[in-house]
Design a protein around this motif. Structure first.
Motif, PDB file in Angstrom:
ATOM      1  N   PRO A  69       0.833  -1.211   0.000  1.00 31.59           N
ATOM      2  CA  PRO A  69       0.000   0.000   0.000  1.00 31.59           C
ATOM      3  C   PRO A  69       0.868   1.262   0.000  1.00 31.59           C
ATOM      4  O   PRO A  69       2.000   1.242   0.507  1.00 31.59           O
ATOM      5  CB  PRO A  69      -0.806  -0.099   1.303  1.00 31.59           C
ATOM      6  CG  PRO A  69      -0.202  -1.189   2.090  1.00 31.59           C
ATOM      7  CD  PRO A  69       0.692  -2.010   1.202  1.00 31.59           C
ATOM      8  N   VAL A  70       0.350   2.319  -0.572  1.00 22.58           N
ATOM      9  CA  VAL A  70       1.055   3.601  -0.578  1.00 22.58           C
ATOM     10  C   VAL A  70       1.182   4.104   0.861  1.00 22.58           C
ATOM     11  O   VAL A  70       0.250   4.000   1.649  1.00 22.58           O
ATOM     12  CB  VAL A  70       0.250   4.617  -1.434  1.00 22.58           C
ATOM     13  CG1 VAL A  70       0.761   6.032  -1.238  1.00 22.58           C
ATOM     14  CG2 VAL A  70       0.310   4.207  -2.899  1.00 22.58           C
ATOM     15  N   THR A  71       2.348   4.632   1.200  1.00 20.47           N
ATOM     16  CA  THR A  71       2.547   5.230   2.526  1.00 20.47           C
ATOM     17  C   THR A  71       1.755   6.536   2.588  1.00 20.47           C
ATOM     18  O   THR A  71       1.827   7.355   1.670  1.00 20.47           O
ATOM     19  CB  THR A  71       4.047   5.534   2.751  1.00 20.47           C
ATOM     20  OG1 THR A  71       4.775   4.319   2.535  1.00 20.47           O
ATOM     21  CG2 THR A  71       4.310   6.056   4.146  1.00 20.47           C
ATOM     22  N   ALA A  72       1.021   6.716   3.645  1.00 23.97           N
ATOM     23  CA  ALA A  72       0.205   7.930   3.768  1.00 23.97           C
ATOM     24  C   ALA A  72       1.084   9.173   3.628  1.00 23.97           C
ATOM     25  O   ALA A  72       2.189   9.224   4.172  1.00 23.97           O
ATOM     26  CB  ALA A  72      -0.512   7.945   5.110  1.00 23.97           C
ATOM     27  N   GLU A  73       0.578  10.147   2.944  1.00 28.41           N
ATOM     28  CA  GLU A  73       1.325  11.387   2.719  1.00 28.41           C
ATOM     29  C   GLU A  73       1.735  12.039   4.050  1.00 28.41           C
ATOM     30  O   GLU A  73       2.835  12.559   4.180  1.00 28.41           O
ATOM     31  CB  GLU A  73       0.455  12.343   1.899  1.00 28.41           C
ATOM     32  CG  GLU A  73       1.164  13.619   1.538  1.00 28.41           C
ATOM     33  CD  GLU A  73       0.261  14.604   0.806  1.00 28.41           C
ATOM     34  OE1 GLU A  73      -0.922  14.281   0.589  1.00 28.41           O
ATOM     35  OE2 GLU A  73       0.746  15.688   0.473  1.00 28.41           O
ATOM     36  N   ALA A  74       0.845  11.971   5.014  1.00 25.98           N
ATOM     37  CA  ALA A  74       1.144  12.613   6.301  1.00 25.98           C
ATOM     38  C   ALA A  74       2.304  11.927   7.018  1.00 25.98           C
ATOM     39  O   ALA A  74       3.066  12.575   7.735  1.00 25.98           O
ATOM     40  CB  ALA A  74      -0.096  12.620   7.189  1.00 25.98           C
ATOM     41  N   ILE A  75       2.417  10.633   6.844  1.00 24.39           N
ATOM     42  CA  ILE A  75       3.539   9.924   7.472  1.00 24.39           C
ATOM     43  C   ILE A  75       4.830  10.264   6.735  1.00 24.39           C
ATOM     44  O   ILE A  75       5.833  10.654   7.326  1.00 24.39           O
ATOM     45  CB  ILE A  75       3.290   8.398   7.435  1.00 24.39           C
ATOM     46  CG1 ILE A  75       2.137   8.059   8.385  1.00 24.39           C
ATOM     47  CG2 ILE A  75       4.551   7.623   7.789  1.00 24.39           C
ATOM     48  CD1 ILE A  75       1.840   6.591   8.497  1.00 24.39           C
ATOM     49  N   ASN A  76       4.783  10.165   5.420  1.00 23.48           N
ATOM     50  CA  ASN A  76       5.962  10.453   4.604  1.00 23.48           C
ATOM     51  C   ASN A  76       6.433  11.905   4.817  1.00 23.48           C
ATOM     52  O   ASN A  76       7.618  12.163   4.998  1.00 23.48           O
ATOM     53  CB  ASN A  76       5.609  10.202   3.128  1.00 23.48           C
ATOM     54  CG  ASN A  76       6.815  10.189   2.224  1.00 23.48           C
ATOM     55  OD1 ASN A  76       7.909  10.566   2.628  1.00 23.48           O
ATOM     56  ND2 ASN A  76       6.615   9.753   0.996  1.00 23.48           N
ATOM     57  N   GLY A  77       5.463  12.813   4.810  1.00 21.18           N
ATOM     58  CA  GLY A  77       5.814  14.238   4.877  1.00 21.18           C
ATOM     59  C   GLY A  77       6.305  14.694   6.238  1.00 21.18           C
ATOM     60  O   GLY A  77       6.731  15.832   6.398  1.00 21.18           O
ATOM     61  N   ALA A  78       6.221  13.820   7.231  1.00 22.35           N
ATOM     62  CA  ALA A  78       6.672  14.188   8.577  1.00 22.35           C
ATOM     63  C   ALA A  78       7.848  13.329   9.033  1.00 22.35           C
ATOM     64  O   ALA A  78       8.179  13.308  10.210  1.00 22.35           O
ATOM     65  CB  ALA A  78       5.511  14.055   9.565  1.00 22.35           C
ATOM     66  N   TYR A  79       8.451  12.614   8.092  1.00 19.03           N
ATOM     67  CA  TYR A  79       9.574  11.734   8.444  1.00 19.03           C
ATOM     68  C   TYR A  79      10.566  11.799   7.295  1.00 19.03           C
ATOM     69  O   TYR A  79      10.464  11.049   6.324  1.00 19.03           O
ATOM     70  CB  TYR A  79       9.058  10.304   8.648  1.00 19.03           C
ATOM     71  CG  TYR A  79      10.048   9.384   9.329  1.00 19.03           C
ATOM     72  CD1 TYR A  79      10.071   9.249  10.713  1.00 19.03           C
ATOM     73  CD2 TYR A  79      10.959   8.638   8.576  1.00 19.03           C
ATOM     74  CE1 TYR A  79      10.976   8.395  11.328  1.00 19.03           C
ATOM     75  CE2 TYR A  79      11.870   7.786   9.188  1.00 19.03           C
ATOM     76  CZ  TYR A  79      11.868   7.661  10.560  1.00 19.03           C
ATOM     77  OH  TYR A  79      12.757   6.815  11.181  1.00 19.03           O
ATOM     78  N   ASN A  80      11.499  12.726   7.384  1.00 20.11           N
ATOM     79  CA  ASN A  80      12.375  12.983   6.238  1.00 20.11           C
ATOM     80  C   ASN A  80      13.824  13.120   6.657  1.00 20.11           C
ATOM     81  O   ASN A  80      14.121  13.491   7.781  1.00 20.11           O
ATOM     82  CB  ASN A  80      11.945  14.289   5.536  1.00 20.11           C
ATOM     83  CG  ASN A  80      10.511  14.224   5.091  1.00 20.11           C
ATOM     84  OD1 ASN A  80       9.617  14.721   5.759  1.00 20.11           O
ATOM     85  ND2 ASN A  80      10.267  13.572   3.964  1.00 20.11           N
ATOM     86  N   ASN A  81      14.706  12.869   5.712  1.00 17.31           N
ATOM     87  CA  ASN A  81      16.109  13.226   5.862  1.00 17.31           C
ATOM     88  C   ASN A  81      16.381  14.386   4.915  1.00 17.31           C
ATOM     89  O   ASN A  81      16.258  14.227   3.690  1.00 17.31           O
ATOM     90  CB  ASN A  81      17.019  12.048   5.478  1.00 17.31           C
ATOM     91  CG  ASN A  81      17.154  11.045   6.614  1.00 17.31           C
ATOM     92  OD1 ASN A  81      17.052  11.401   7.786  1.00 17.31           O
ATOM     93  ND2 ASN A  81      17.398   9.792   6.271  1.00 17.31           N
ATOM     94  N   PHE A  82      16.690  15.531   5.480  1.00 16.16           N
ATOM     95  CA  PHE A  82      17.006  16.716   4.669  1.00 16.16           C
ATOM     96  C   PHE A  82      17.945  17.559   5.537  1.00 16.16           C
ATOM     97  O   PHE A  82      17.536  18.517   6.188  1.00 16.16           O
ATOM     98  CB  PHE A  82      15.728  17.477   4.313  1.00 16.16           C
ATOM     99  CG  PHE A  82      15.830  18.359   3.083  1.00 16.16           C
ATOM    100  CD1 PHE A  82      17.032  18.580   2.430  1.00 16.16           C
ATOM    101  CD2 PHE A  82      14.696  18.989   2.578  1.00 16.16           C
ATOM    102  CE1 PHE A  82      17.113  19.388   1.293  1.00 16.16           C
ATOM    103  CE2 PHE A  82      14.750  19.793   1.440  1.00 16.16           C
ATOM    104  CZ  PHE A  82      15.956  19.995   0.807  1.00 16.16           C
TER     105      PHE A  82
END
Ligand code: MTE
Length: 317
Positions: A69-82
């Motif tokens: 399943p696609v990872t929810a945008e809210a999870i992806n958008g709040a867990y990043n390496n930058f």
């Protein structure tokens, strides 16, 4: 000419959030509701908003789909390496300082014509599509993401490297005032990554200008980043400002920092551990589950051939 364009947030909730994207209650709690909301909110677009934003969503290419399943945008958008904006995973609020227009991509080195191209001219010139890709970090977590963009091969055909070019070197912007993480002297800024011309020409190598049917959120590396789904995530450089064609193997930021831990090839292999993280399995973010990792992150049929004859190289880290 004025016209009205329907924004993502004007869609009825049922249309805007496919079932696979709906956050489980557990994930929201794990994240903290505040972080989830920050990640989802996209500021209203001002006059002067790039025309290319209206091109989203790009048509889905069904050849690149996956079983997870696609990872929810809210999870992806709040867990990043930058790291340009900080070393925590909750870097999204800081990354909003990234100024993405005007954005000029400098192209130089062994290429038919050195030049500077505005990002919107580039987006207009290339064949746009959406693909579902796995994304696997060397820290042993993974996600599934609907990226939109264009094949790196199409970019190469457009830029026309010279026959002697062997590598594509990519560099992120350098602006410590905007991105305070770049004041940290420990890192050899700006972020650099590179691939061979053959890797860049592989059909999987994808230049990303959007995700989740929208222009790329800043924390994902707007306005243009790379996605190399068979390699560890650190190869997928964000916010690219310069592309150089060269016959010298580029040294990425992580390789320059710690070559014993991070190499040039960095292909996913469950049998070769990183000194700090076993690569045997991965946490699929948002599911609370760990699953076995696959060789080349499951993309071997596309890419294994790239490495024939290179067995003596350090292909896996
Ligand atoms: N690119 C830049 N410019 N700066 C970074 O810190 N982090 C890398 C890669 N590209 C990074 C970068 C790492 S370590 C990973 S795992 C991925 O981006 C993370 O991408 P994501 O935040 O979209 O998951």
């Amino acid at each position: 000419m004025q016209y009205h364009r329907r924004r993502g947030w004007e869609l009825p909730e049922s249309m805007a959030t496919p079932e696979a994207l709906v956050l489980s209650r557990r994930s929201v709690m794990a994240l903290g509701a505040g972080a989830a909301l920050t990640a989802m909110a996209r500021p209203a677009l001002a006059a002067g908003e790039p025309e290319t934003d209206a091109l989203h969503p790009y048509p889905r290419n069904p050849a690149y789909t996956i079983e997870r399943p696609v990872t929810a945008e809210a999870i992806n958008g709040a867990y990043n390496n930058f790291y340009e904006f900080g070393t925590s995973k909750s870097v999204a609020p800081m990354a909003q300082a990234l100024k993405t227009r005007p954005w000029v991509l400098k192209v130089d080195g062994m290429v038919e014509k050195e030049r500077e191209i505005g990002i919107d001219d580039l987006i207009m010139a290339l064949p746009r599509e959406e693909r579902l890709y796995r994304h696997r970090c060397v820290e042993a977590w993974s996600m599934t993401i609907p990226w939109s963009g264009f094949p790196m091969k199409a970019l190469m055909d457009y830029l026309k490297p010279l026959a002697g070019a062997k590598y594509v070197r990519m560099e992120t912007f350098y602006d410590p005032k905007m991105a305070p993480g770049q004041k940290a002297p420990f890192y050899p800024w700006p972020y650099v990554e590179g691939v061979t011309i053959e890797e860049a020409s592989n059909e999987l190598a994808f230049m990303v200008t959007g995700a989740y049917g929208k222009p790329l959120a800043k924390q994902f590396g707007a306005p243009i980043r790379l996605a190399l789904p068979w390699k560890y995530g650190f190869k997928s450089i964000k916010s690219i400002a310069r592309i150089t064609f060269t016959d010298k193997r580029p040294k990425g930021l992580w390789e320059a920092l710690q070559s014993s831990e991070y190499g040039f090839w960095a292909n996913v292999n469950p049998e070769v551990s990183h000194p700090r993280w076993s690569q045997a399995d991965e946490e699929v973010l948002g599911t609370g589950k760990r699953i076995p990792t696959k060789l080349f992150n499951g993309y071997g049929e596309y890419v294994a051939g790239l490495y024939k004859g290179l067995e003596k190289e350090k292909l896996w880290m």
